[in-house]
Design a protein around this motif. Sequence first.
Motif, mmCIF file in Angstrom:
data_model
loop_
_atom_site.group_PDB
_atom_site.id
_atom_site.type_symbol
_atom_site.label_atom_id
_atom_site.label_comp_id
_atom_site.label_asym_id
_atom_site.label_seq_id
_atom_site.Cartn_x
_atom_site.Cartn_y
_atom_site.Cartn_z
ATOM 1 N N THR A 1 62.771 75.959 72.782
ATOM 2 C CA THR A 1 62.451 76.844 73.895
ATOM 3 C C THR A 1 60.945 77.066 74.056
ATOM 4 O O THR A 1 60.520 77.918 74.831
ATOM 5 N N LEU A 2 60.159 76.284 73.345
ATOM 6 C CA LEU A 2 58.713 76.502 73.354
ATOM 7 C C LEU A 2 58.111 76.421 74.755
ATOM 8 O O LEU A 2 57.179 77.157 75.081
ATOM 9 N N SER A 3 58.651 75.557 75.600
ATOM 10 C CA SER A 3 58.080 75.363 76.928
ATOM 11 C C SER A 3 58.187 76.606 77.814
ATOM 12 O O SER A 3 57.539 76.689 78.854
ATOM 13 N N ARG A 4 59.004 77.567 77.413
ATOM 14 C CA ARG A 4 59.143 78.801 78.196
ATOM 15 C C ARG A 4 57.967 79.749 77.984
ATOM 16 O O ARG A 4 57.792 80.707 78.749
ATOM 17 N N TYR A 5 57.202 79.499 76.964
ATOM 18 C CA TYR A 5 56.227 80.489 76.510
ATOM 19 C C TYR A 5 54.778 80.016 76.608
ATOM 20 O O TYR A 5 54.488 78.846 76.818
ATOM 21 N N GLY B 1 45.153 82.779 74.836
ATOM 22 C CA GLY B 1 46.474 82.197 74.970
ATOM 23 C C GLY B 1 46.420 80.963 75.844
ATOM 24 O O GLY B 1 45.448 80.753 76.584
ATOM 25 N N ILE B 2 47.456 80.146 75.745
ATOM 26 C CA ILE B 2 47.552 78.949 76.572
ATOM 27 C C ILE B 2 49.018 78.698 76.863
ATOM 28 O O ILE B 2 49.862 78.771 75.966
ATOM 29 N N THR B 3 49.331 78.447 78.135
ATOM 30 C CA THR B 3 50.717 78.179 78.485
ATOM 31 C C THR B 3 51.116 76.813 77.957
ATOM 32 O O THR B 3 50.364 75.846 78.064
ATOM 33 N N TRP B 4 52.320 76.752 77.377
ATOM 34 C CA TRP B 4 52.707 75.499 76.747
ATOM 35 C C TRP B 4 52.968 74.412 77.790
ATOM 36 O O TRP B 4 52.577 73.272 77.634
ATOM 37 N N SER B 5 53.609 74.769 78.881
ATOM 38 C CA SER B 5 53.984 73.756 79.861
ATOM 39 C C SER B 5 52.807 73.315 80.720
ATOM 40 O O SER B 5 52.656 72.132 81.014
ATOM 41 N N GLY B 6 51.953 74.236 81.124
ATOM 42 C CA GLY B 6 50.872 73.874 82.032
ATOM 43 C C GLY B 6 49.501 73.796 81.404
ATOM 44 O O GLY B 6 48.550 73.302 82.021
ATOM 45 N N GLY B 7 49.354 74.273 80.186
ATOM 46 C CA GLY B 7 48.064 74.232 79.524
ATOM 47 C C GLY B 7 47.017 75.134 80.131
ATOM 48 O O GLY B 7 45.814 74.871 80.026
ATOM 49 N N VAL B 8 47.447 76.220 80.764
ATOM 50 C CA VAL B 8 46.499 77.165 81.367
ATOM 51 C C VAL B 8 46.028 78.145 80.291
ATOM 52 O O VAL B 8 46.827 78.814 79.648
ATOM 53 N N ALA B 9 44.721 78.221 80.121
ATOM 54 C CA ALA B 9 44.148 79.072 79.076
ATOM 55 C C ALA B 9 43.728 80.423 79.647
ATOM 56 O O ALA B 9 43.309 80.522 80.807
ATOM 57 N N ASP C 1 47.133 70.279 72.006
ATOM 58 C CA ASP C 1 47.415 68.850 71.896
ATOM 59 C C ASP C 1 48.927 68.693 71.953
ATOM 60 O O ASP C 1 49.616 68.941 70.968
ATOM 61 N N SER C 2 49.421 68.315 73.126
ATOM 62 C CA SER C 2 50.873 68.225 73.303
ATOM 63 C C SER C 2 51.494 67.179 72.397
ATOM 64 O O SER C 2 52.604 67.353 71.903
ATOM 65 N N ALA C 3 50.796 66.087 72.176
ATOM 66 C CA ALA C 3 51.344 65.014 71.349
ATOM 67 C C ALA C 3 51.566 65.473 69.912
ATOM 68 O O ALA C 3 52.479 65.016 69.227
ATOM 69 N N LYS C 4 50.712 66.383 69.463
ATOM 70 C CA LYS C 4 50.816 66.888 68.093
ATOM 71 C C LYS C 4 51.501 68.243 68.030
ATOM 72 O O LYS C 4 51.638 68.812 66.940
#
Length: 120
Positions: free
Chosen positions: A28-32, A50-58, A73-76
């Motif tokens: 459920t990480l993408s919700r947060y 903070g940074i949104t997981w789905s959009g990377g907005v800081a 780093d989404s890949a990691k």
Amino acid sequence: QVQLVESGGGLVQAGGSLRLSCAASGRTLSRYAVGWFRQAPGKEYEFVAGITWSGGVAFYVDSLKGRFTISRDSAKNTVYLQMNSLKSEDTAVYYCAAGTGRSSAAYPYWGQGTQVTVSS
């Protein structure tokens, strides 16, 4: 469920830099957003960035913007907090957490924390 593990804390002299890492996992990480908070002895949790997981907005607390930078780093599956020009008042336990907004009450998932000590 979300799991978070911080690393990278330590002792640094004033004016120095540290990079904290937060390894995140969970379906459920993408919700947060993933946020960094800190807690100095005897004080409440303070939102740092903070940074949104789905959009990377800081997003940042205004007082630290410019010295601290959050990235992902989404890949990691890892979120970083780059801290520059550190001051003694930055000494605290730093936590990463998954939730929304800037209030610690809105973050249901927390890591174990990592100590950052800045010597003057």
